[in-house]
Design a protein around this motif. Structure first.
Motif, mmCIF file in Angstrom:
data_model
loop_
_atom_site.group_PDB
_atom_site.id
_atom_site.type_symbol
_atom_site.label_atom_id
_atom_site.label_comp_id
_atom_site.label_asym_id
_atom_site.label_seq_id
_atom_site.Cartn_x
_atom_site.Cartn_y
_atom_site.Cartn_z
ATOM 1 N N SER A 59 15.461 27.508 -34.075
ATOM 2 C CA SER A 59 16.730 28.005 -34.606
ATOM 3 C C SER A 59 16.742 27.864 -36.132
ATOM 4 N N LEU A 60 16.059 26.837 -36.659
ATOM 5 C CA LEU A 60 15.930 26.739 -38.123
ATOM 6 C C LEU A 60 15.231 27.966 -38.664
ATOM 7 N N ALA A 61 14.176 28.350 -37.956
ATOM 8 C CA ALA A 61 13.413 29.522 -38.407
ATOM 9 C C ALA A 61 14.328 30.747 -38.432
ATOM 10 N N ASP A 62 15.210 30.859 -37.413
ATOM 11 C CA ASP A 62 16.126 32.000 -37.382
ATOM 12 C C ASP A 62 17.088 31.968 -38.557
ATOM 13 N N GLN A 63 17.571 30.746 -38.882
ATOM 14 C CA GLN A 63 18.554 30.625 -39.956
ATOM 15 C C GLN A 63 17.955 30.905 -41.320
ATOM 16 N N MET A 64 16.628 30.906 -41.396
ATOM 17 C CA MET A 64 16.008 31.024 -42.702
ATOM 18 C C MET A 64 16.221 32.382 -43.357
ATOM 19 N N GLY A 65 16.547 33.366 -42.585
ATOM 20 C CA GLY A 65 16.830 34.691 -43.137
ATOM 21 C C GLY A 65 15.802 35.128 -44.158
ATOM 22 N N ASN A 66 16.283 35.268 -45.428
ATOM 23 C CA ASN A 66 15.413 35.775 -46.489
ATOM 24 C C ASN A 66 14.200 34.914 -46.743
ATOM 25 N N SER A 67 14.287 33.639 -46.356
ATOM 26 C CA SER A 67 13.144 32.767 -46.639
ATOM 27 C C SER A 67 11.987 33.064 -45.715
ATOM 28 N N THR A 171 13.076 17.592 -44.976
ATOM 29 C CA THR A 171 11.953 18.276 -44.336
ATOM 30 C C THR A 171 11.893 19.694 -44.911
ATOM 31 N N PRO A 172 10.746 20.348 -44.802
ATOM 32 C CA PRO A 172 10.653 21.714 -45.315
ATOM 33 C C PRO A 172 11.690 22.634 -44.666
ATOM 34 N N GLY A 173 11.903 22.473 -43.363
ATOM 35 C CA GLY A 173 12.869 23.325 -42.668
ATOM 36 C C GLY A 173 14.264 23.127 -43.229
ATOM 37 N N GLU A 174 14.626 21.871 -43.491
ATOM 38 C CA GLU A 174 15.947 21.592 -44.053
ATOM 39 C C GLU A 174 16.084 22.230 -45.430
ATOM 40 N N LEU A 175 15.008 22.143 -46.216
ATOM 41 C CA LEU A 175 15.062 22.734 -47.555
ATOM 42 C C LEU A 175 15.278 24.246 -47.465
ATOM 43 N N ARG A 181 21.773 28.435 -48.080
ATOM 44 C CA ARG A 181 23.182 28.152 -48.375
ATOM 45 C C ARG A 181 23.444 28.132 -49.878
ATOM 46 N N GLY A 182 22.444 28.438 -50.636
ATOM 47 C CA GLY A 182 22.648 28.693 -52.071
ATOM 48 C C GLY A 182 22.606 27.494 -52.992
ATOM 49 N N ILE A 183 21.948 26.407 -52.620
ATOM 50 C CA ILE A 183 21.941 25.242 -53.512
ATOM 51 C C ILE A 183 21.311 25.558 -54.859
ATOM 52 N N ALA A 184 21.775 24.785 -55.878
ATOM 53 C CA ALA A 184 21.254 25.000 -57.234
ATOM 54 C C ALA A 184 19.998 24.159 -57.470
ATOM 55 N N GLY A 185 19.926 22.981 -56.862
ATOM 56 C CA GLY A 185 18.768 22.117 -57.111
ATOM 57 C C GLY A 185 18.679 20.997 -56.094
ATOM 58 N N VAL A 186 17.584 20.253 -56.157
ATOM 59 C CA VAL A 186 17.354 19.184 -55.189
ATOM 60 C C VAL A 186 16.847 17.929 -55.896
ATOM 61 N N VAL A 187 17.430 16.801 -55.500
ATOM 62 C CA VAL A 187 16.925 15.499 -55.959
ATOM 63 C C VAL A 187 16.621 14.691 -54.704
ATOM 64 N N THR A 188 15.427 14.138 -54.601
ATOM 65 C CA THR A 188 15.166 13.261 -53.459
ATOM 66 C C THR A 188 14.610 11.924 -53.945
ATOM 67 N N GLU A 189 14.849 10.911 -53.130
ATOM 68 C CA GLU A 189 14.348 9.579 -53.501
ATOM 69 C C GLU A 189 12.856 9.463 -53.215
ATOM 70 N N HIS A 190 12.398 10.182 -52.191
ATOM 71 C CA HIS A 190 10.981 10.101 -51.808
ATOM 72 C C HIS A 190 10.359 11.482 -51.864
ATOM 73 N N GLY A 191 9.034 11.487 -51.821
ATOM 74 C CA GLY A 191 8.333 12.776 -51.797
ATOM 75 C C GLY A 191 7.361 12.851 -52.955
ATOM 76 N N SER A 192 6.243 13.530 -52.715
ATOM 77 C CA SER A 192 5.225 13.597 -53.755
ATOM 78 C C SER A 192 4.871 15.048 -54.041
ATOM 79 N N LEU A 200 6.971 23.864 -50.881
ATOM 80 C CA LEU A 200 7.987 24.858 -50.535
ATOM 81 C C LEU A 200 8.997 25.033 -51.671
ATOM 82 N N ALA A 201 9.412 23.908 -52.271
ATOM 83 C CA ALA A 201 10.368 23.995 -53.384
ATOM 84 C C ALA A 201 9.791 24.898 -54.468
ATOM 85 N N ARG A 202 8.497 24.762 -54.705
ATOM 86 C CA ARG A 202 7.870 25.606 -55.730
ATOM 87 C C ARG A 202 7.849 27.057 -55.290
#
Ligand code: PEP
Ligand code: MG
Length: 584
Positions: A59-67, A171-175, A181-192, A200-202
């Protein structure tokens, strides 16, 4: 008062918006014993959770629409595949039975074992597979626990424009959903930098800073944030002057991105009418999609080793399929397949060459064609796959890390042998498939006249050429400041290469990172480059510079610079070349 936090710069770009903090209770996994009579019911409970997790991903894949069609789709597919992987499913079921424990705990034990295996492989790409395993197992555990009914993103407002999401990790799916949903940016405490979420962010172009320690504690819900993805800085509650500065920069970069759209459909021709060929570097299927949409004529560097870094080394058939599907995505090519460049910093562990890691100087050791000429069985299977693909379109073969004519002749004789074998088996190939050599070892650069008669084309690997010319390890942070593409020695080497290739009348391309870095575009044009191969995301930026460059002027500016001994204290060579274009 402004609070400045720093982390890893993942995707450049500026985001200004309200902080929205995503709280996620860390799962606490407890062990408990299951009576023998209840074991099979516990296995069924686990299977139900696997099924629920799969449904959630679909269902995440379905919600991804344009992505859809971006890396996100591929990552979600990887996660769905992992949910059917025996290493996670069968072995966790086994553990319920053998340890008589609950499903959550069985998964936890199995994940622990998998991570030990992953950790033995010192490679960032494989490490990101470990992230995938953690994400998949966590999701199943979530479905097993009481909280499983609350989907992680369930509380997030539908539209998040002007919002910078602050999460522990995503997770990539969440991103992908957040992006929808149109977010402007992302800050996470973890991740390399090499995690899939970062990749994916790139690929989605979301300004992102990861590894911001205690970000969720220090940043307050709803407060204003300025995120500078280029430097990896986040300002919370910024003072007026900072905000103003970034709003101006943001407007500037939006104008820049819009200006790139204007060049998309234009032919790649310099101001003084020279046609330039733009090609893409590719490792993964999605690179090919972006390459096509941003106007690459084909792939100038297909880094085949990435097929080998995704798990077990692929056999001939699997390689053939991968190359063929790349060729089909390019509607027939050109597709320049580089033979295996394994060794040095690229995953030797995977191929059972573990002893190579202990070499005192891996970058100077048994790498790329040197390794292939020792591991003939492995090399032959790749040559067979490449030759077989050549029957279906414009496929060319490129040898990395060439040093001597002897190596070229050895590869050619293996190719002849392979052709004979294929013909004997009735398998098709293109007998005229072109063979090229990478110029990335300074001695090969100086020996172009000797190498050229045996090759059909050359491609400069500036990443390695510069590291070897300057004796500066490209992966060693402590000498990163010495890695200087404008070093006079590097410039002289490049001048030599272009002159020698012209005299030898052999086509020459550049496929190192310099080709995709717009700061160096004019220098490469002035040197005589007419074929660039680069990461797809840089195609439009570089094209824009080409359209604005008078090559004749750039060339004479380069001559002027060289005659003056390159001693202008006011300017670097690339700035000098840029200035040569002004006042037309
Ligand atoms: C290079 O060295 O410039 C190159 C393109 O190869 P790689 O970065 O894969 O070593
Ligand atoms: Mg290289």
């Amino acid at each position: 008062m402004t609070l400045a936090l720093s982390g890893h710069a993942i995707e450049s770009g500026i985001a200004v918006g309200q902080a929205h903090i995503i709280q996620r209770n860390e799962l606490e996994i407890h062990e408990y014993r299951i009576e023998p009579a209840g074991i099979e019911a516990e296995v069924r409970r686990l299977d139900k959770a696997f099924a629920a997790a799969r449904k959630h991903l679909e269902s995440l894949a379905d919600q991804m629409g344009n992505s859809a069609g971006t890396t996100a789709e591929e990552i979600i597919r990887t996660h769905v595949m992992m949910l059917s992987d025996a290493a996670i499913t069968d072995l966790s079921r086994e553990r319920i039975r053998s340890k008589q424990c609950n499903a959550e705990w069985a998964l936890q034990l199995q994940l622990g074992d998998l991570l030990v295996e992953f950790r033995q492989i010192d490679d960032p790409y494989i490490a990101s597979r470990a992230d995938d395993a953690v994400q998949v197992v966590r999701m199943v555990q979530q479905f097993l626990t009481a909280e499983s009914s609350t989907e992680p993103l369930g509380l997030i407002p539908e539209r998040l424009a002007q919002t910078v999401v602050v999460a522990s990790e995503l997770t990539p799916g969440e991103l992908a959903v957040l992006r929808e949903r149109g977010i402007a940016g992302v800050v996470t405490e973890h991740g390399s930098t090499y995690s899939h979420t970062a990749i994916l962010a790139r690929s989605l172009g979301i300004p992102t800073v990861m590894g911001v320690r205690r970000g969720q504690t220090l940043i307050k819900e709803g407060e204003q944030l300025v995120l500078d993805g280029h430097y990896g800085i986040v300002f919370a509650d910024p003072e007026e002057s900072i905000l103003k500065h970034y709003l101006l920069k943001q407007a500037e970069s939006e104008r820049f991105l819009q200006s790139l759209e204007a060049v998309r459909d234009r032919p790649t021709t310099s101001l003084d009418g020279k046609r330039i060929r733009l090609m893409a570097n590719a490792e993964r299927p999605n690179d090919l999609q972006r390459a096509r949409s941003d106007g690459a004529l084909g792939v100038g560097l297909y880094r085949s080793e990435f097929l080998f870094l995704q798990g077990n080394p692929p056999g001939e058939e699997e390689q053939f399929e991968a190359y063929l599907s790349a060729l089909q995505a390019l509607e027939g090519g050109p597709l320049v397949i580089r033979t295996l460049d394994i060794g040095a910093d690229k995953g030797v562990d995977l191929l059972d060459f573990k002893n190579l890691r202990s070499n005192p100087n891996p970058a100077l050791g048994l790498r790329a064609v040197r390794l292939c000429l020792r591991e003939l069985e492995l090399f032959k299977s790749q040559l067979r796959a490449i030759l077989r693909t050549s029957a279906f379109g414009d496929v060319r073969c490129l040898i990395p890390m060439l040093t001597s004519v002897r190596e070229v002749l050895a590869v050619k004789s293996l190719l002849d042998e392979t052709r004979e074998e294929l013909a004997g088996e009735g398998l098709k190939y293109n007998p005229g498939m072109r063979l090229g050599g990478m110029i990335e070892v300074p001695a090969a650069a100086l020996a172009i006249r000797e190498l050229s008669p045996h090759l059909d084309f050359l491609s400069i690997g500036t990443n390695d050429l510069i590291q070897y010319a300057l004796a500066t390890d490209r992966v060693d942070e402590s000498v990163a400041h010495l890695y200087d593409p404008q070093h006079p020695g590097v410039i002289q080497l490049l001048l030599w290469i272009f002159k020698a290739a012209e005299e030898a009348d052999i086509p020459l391309a550049v496929c190192g990172e310099l080709a995709g870095d717009r700061r160096y575009t004019r220098l490469l044009l002035a040197l005589g480059l007419r074929e660039f191969s680069m990461q797809p995301r840089n195609l439009l930026e570089v094209k824009q510079v080409i359209l604005e460059t008078d090559i004749v002027r750039a060339r004479s500016a380069l001559q002027e610079w060289l005659q003056s001994g390159g001693n202008d204290p006011e300017s670097s060579l690339v700035n000098f070349l840029d200035n040569s274009q002004i006042d037309r």
